[in-house]
Each structure stands twice: as structure tokens, then as C-alpha cells.
Design a protein around this motif. Structure first.
Motif, short mmCIF file in Angstrom:
data_model
loop_
_atom_site.label_atom_id
_atom_site.label_comp_id
_atom_site.label_asym_id
_atom_site.label_seq_id
_atom_site.Cartn_x
_atom_site.Cartn_y
_atom_site.Cartn_z
N THR A 174 112.05 20.09 10.27
CA THR A 174 112.58 21.23 11.04
C THR A 174 113.43 22.15 10.18
O THR A 174 113.49 23.35 10.40
N SER A 175 114.10 21.58 9.20
CA SER A 175 114.99 22.40 8.37
C SER A 175 115.12 21.75 7.01
O SER A 175 115.10 20.53 6.87
N THR A 176 115.25 22.58 6.01
CA THR A 176 115.45 22.09 4.65
C THR A 176 116.92 21.90 4.32
O THR A 176 117.26 21.28 3.32
N GLU A 177 117.80 22.42 5.15
CA GLU A 177 119.23 22.31 4.93
C GLU A 177 119.82 21.25 5.85
O GLU A 177 119.38 21.08 6.99
N GLU A 178 120.81 20.54 5.34
CA GLU A 178 121.47 19.51 6.13
C GLU A 178 122.42 20.15 7.13
O GLU A 178 123.21 21.03 6.78
N LYS A 179 122.34 19.69 8.37
CA LYS A 179 123.21 20.19 9.42
C LYS A 179 124.08 19.06 9.91
O LYS A 179 123.63 17.92 10.06
N TYR A 180 125.33 19.39 10.18
CA TYR A 180 126.30 18.40 10.62
C TYR A 180 126.85 18.79 11.99
O TYR A 180 126.94 19.97 12.33
N THR A 181 127.21 17.77 12.76
CA THR A 181 127.81 17.99 14.06
C THR A 181 129.28 18.34 13.89
O THR A 181 129.82 18.36 12.79
N THR A 182 129.94 18.61 15.01
CA THR A 182 131.36 18.94 14.96
C THR A 182 132.20 17.76 14.50
O THR A 182 133.31 17.94 13.98
N ASP A 183 131.67 16.54 14.66
CA ASP A 183 132.39 15.35 14.21
C ASP A 183 132.13 15.04 12.74
O ASP A 183 132.61 14.01 12.24
N GLY A 184 131.34 15.86 12.06
CA GLY A 184 131.04 15.62 10.66
C GLY A 184 129.91 14.66 10.43
O GLY A 184 129.73 14.16 9.31
N ILE A 185 129.12 14.37 11.46
CA ILE A 185 127.99 13.45 11.34
C ILE A 185 126.71 14.26 11.12
O ILE A 185 126.49 15.29 11.76
N LEU A 186 125.87 13.77 10.20
CA LEU A 186 124.62 14.46 9.90
C LEU A 186 123.69 14.43 11.11
O LEU A 186 123.46 13.37 11.70
N GLU A 187 123.17 15.58 11.48
CA GLU A 187 122.28 15.66 12.63
C GLU A 187 120.95 14.95 12.32
O GLU A 187 120.43 15.03 11.21
N LYS A 188 120.42 14.29 13.34
CA LYS A 188 119.16 13.57 13.19
C LYS A 188 118.01 14.41 13.72
O LYS A 188 118.18 15.21 14.64
#
Length: 321
Positions: A174-188
Motif C-alpha cells: 500500500t505504501s513504500t513509506e513507513e507510517k506510525y500511529t499516534t502512539d509511535g507504533i508502526l502501522e500494519k
């Protein structure tokens, strides 16, 4: 000359000529005419035999790493990306001596939790006849339809076990860039086949994408990342259990105080009810006539003292008489 005994003429051997002797001596060597080179004087160490890469690839992708039998479903893989027949792993866990080199190959597998059963896509062309001698894989990538022969890198997802080619998984990412949640956890991201969430990073850096039959360097990185992840899980479980024990210890005094208060309240209610019943009984008797009251009184009068017999029990045997 002529042999007189047999009467037959035989040619007697003649001594060699000078030119013949010169030719023989010149070809014999060690007379200064031959010059030896390095390979005649120095013996170098023979090169180590190198295994055939094609045979190595065939063994890794078509045969069980433990039993050396052809791969048959159910097929499982470990944190190092090796392929096994699941029944061979079960047999090894039940009897560590079932395979001679089992400890060397899969000594890191302590239970079935250390392996993941793979969800493979069958190859419809595997059973078709082919002219070439090259083996045909029984499985393909569901995204690119490429055969899983080892010529292309394949991966599987640790949470669900779905198998894809590395190129196919990157194409549908879905994306080549890493996305993180507001808690700093990497989105799955959802799995393209079963929609189960996974961390779209290589297992060598702590993600959920494990390479099948990686090279030795990547395998070592995958082993180290798996060890770190399992350590974090055990620590988290210990913290959770410790927190639960602490909360339970805190709750115990509260529960004890609450139970004591409820018991005291129930006892107070019981006494109040008993007092009310006694007052009601006294009021009922006070409202009775003298004749009726005499039925519940002893011989000695209305004070109730003396004999315990009343008119109702007088002249009969009771255990209270």
C-alpha cells in the motif's frame, strides 16, 4: 652369416650407429637438455570441491531440510526460512535422535510454536508433461503466478503463513513509506490473500516478512531479530503477570474490608429483625385476655418463673419438663 646347423641364413644383429645413440641420449633427459618448469617442481594444494549450485537449490526448494524427503503439504518454515515437512518436525520433537543431523539443522526448534505452517498456492501446471528435465515446482505465487523454484526470491508472512514472491508483495504494497500511529507504533498492512495484519518489513530488521531460504548473512540477521523479539515478548508477559499480581494484592485488603462490612451489616439487620419480632410478640400477648394468657403461663403465675409447664403441656411428657 649362415647357420651351419640349420642351414638357414640369419641376419646377425648389427651394433647401433653413432647417429642412433645420439638421438636416444638426447631424449632421455637429466642431461641438461630438459628444463623443468614450476608445476613440475612445486605441488600446490588441491582446490576444495565446490558443490553444484543447481543441486543445492534443488535440495533447498524441493526437499525437506530435515528428512531430505520431497516436500509435501503440510509444509512449515522456521524463523530461518528453511522448509520442512511438518510431520518430520513432529517426529523430531518427539524423538531428537530420529535424524542424525537433526540437532545441527533445526536445533533452534523447541516446539511447534517455533515454526509456521505455510499457506501455499498449488501450481496447476505442475502435473502437465514437459519436455525439459528441469523439475517443475508444485507451488506458485498467487500474485505473479511465478513458480517457487528458487530462481526468484520468495517470502512468507509470519502472522498468517501466506507465501508470495518478493516482487509480487512489493507490487501490491500500500505504501513504500513507513507510517506510525499516534502512539509511535508502526502501522500494519493487510495481507493480500487473507487480510490479516502484518508489519511490512523484513524479518531481519524486526518485521513480519520472512525470506524463504535466505543467504547465510540474512539468516543470521533473522535469527538475531527473532531472539530479540521473543525476549521482548517474555518480558512483556512477565510485566503483565507482575502487574496483575500487584493489582490482586491491592484488591485483597479492599475485598476483605468489604466482606467484613457486609457481614456486620447483615448481623445488624438480623438483630433488628429479631428485636422487632420480640416486640411484636410481646404486644400480641399483651392484647390477649386473661383466660388466653393463662394457657401460655406456668402454674406459678404470670411472671413465667417456676415450672416450665403450661396448660398446653401440663400432664404430658416432654423433654423440657
Amino acid at each position: 652369416g649362415i647357420n651351419a646347423e640349420y642351414g638357414v641364413a640369419h641376419a646377425l644383429p648389427q651394433p647401433p650407429s653413432t647417429s642412433t645413440l645420439t638421438t636416444v641420449y638426447r631424449n632421455m633427459g637429466n642431461d641438461g637438455g630438459s628444463i623443468p618448469d614450476r608445476r613440475d617442481l612445486v605441488r600446490s594444494k588441491p582446490k576444495a570441491e565446490q558443490a553444484d549450485k543447481n543441486n543445492q537449490m534443488l535440495a533447498a526448494w524441493f526437499f525437506c531440510a530435515l528428512s531430505k524427503r520431497p516436500l509435501q503439504e503440510p509444509i512449515a518454515s522456521c524463523t530461518l526460512g528453511k522448509l520442512y515437512n511438518k510431520d518430520a518436525i513432529i517426529e523430531y520433537l518427539l524423538d531428537k535422535s530420529a535424524y542424525g543431523d537433526g540437532e545441527e539443522i533445526c536445533g533452534h526448534i523447541k516446539s511447534l510454536k517455533d515454526i509456521k505452517q505455510l499457506k501455499l498456492t498449488p501450481n496447476p501446471a505442475a502435473s502437465a508433461s514437459q519436455a525439459s528435465d528441469k523439475p517443475r515446482s508444485a507451488f506458485i505465487c498467487p500474485l505473479t503466478l511465478k513458480e517457487m523454484t528458487g530462481s526468484l526470491p520468495f517470502v512468507y508472512l509470519a502472522p498468517c503463513g501466506c507465501v508470495f514472491s518478493s516482487a509480487g508483495l512489493k507490487a501490491v504494497s500500500t505504501s513504500t513509506e513507513e507510517k506510525y500511529t499516534t502512539d509511535g507504533i508502526l502501522e500494519k498492512e493487510p495481507c493480500p490473500q487473507c487480510a490479516k495484519k502484518f508489519v511490512n518489513k523484513s524479518a531481519a530488521v524486526g518485521g513480519d516478512v520472512r525470506t524463504i531460504n535466505p543467504d547465510s548473512e540474512e539468516a543470521q540477521l533473522m535469527r538475531g531479530a527473532a531472539t530479540v523479539k521473543s525476549g521482548k515478548k517474555r518480558k512483556a508477559v512477565a510485566v503483565i503477570e507482575g502487574g496483575a499480581d500487584a493489582e490482586e494484592m491491592k484488591e485483597k485488603p479492599k475485598k476483605a474490608r468489604g466482606e467484613t462490612a457486609s457481614i456486620n451489616a447483615s448481623m445488624g439487620i438480623t438483630r433488628a429483625v429479631a428485636n422487632e419480632l420480640a416486640a411484636a410478640e410481646k404486644a400480641r400477648k399483651a392484647a390477649m385476655s386473661t383466660a388466653v394468657q393463662s394457657l401460655y403461663q406456668s402454674k406459678n403465675g404470670t411472671d413465667g418463673k417456676g415450672s416450665k409447664e403450661t396448660f398446653l403441656t401440663r400432664g404430658t411428657f416432654t423433654r423440657y419438663a
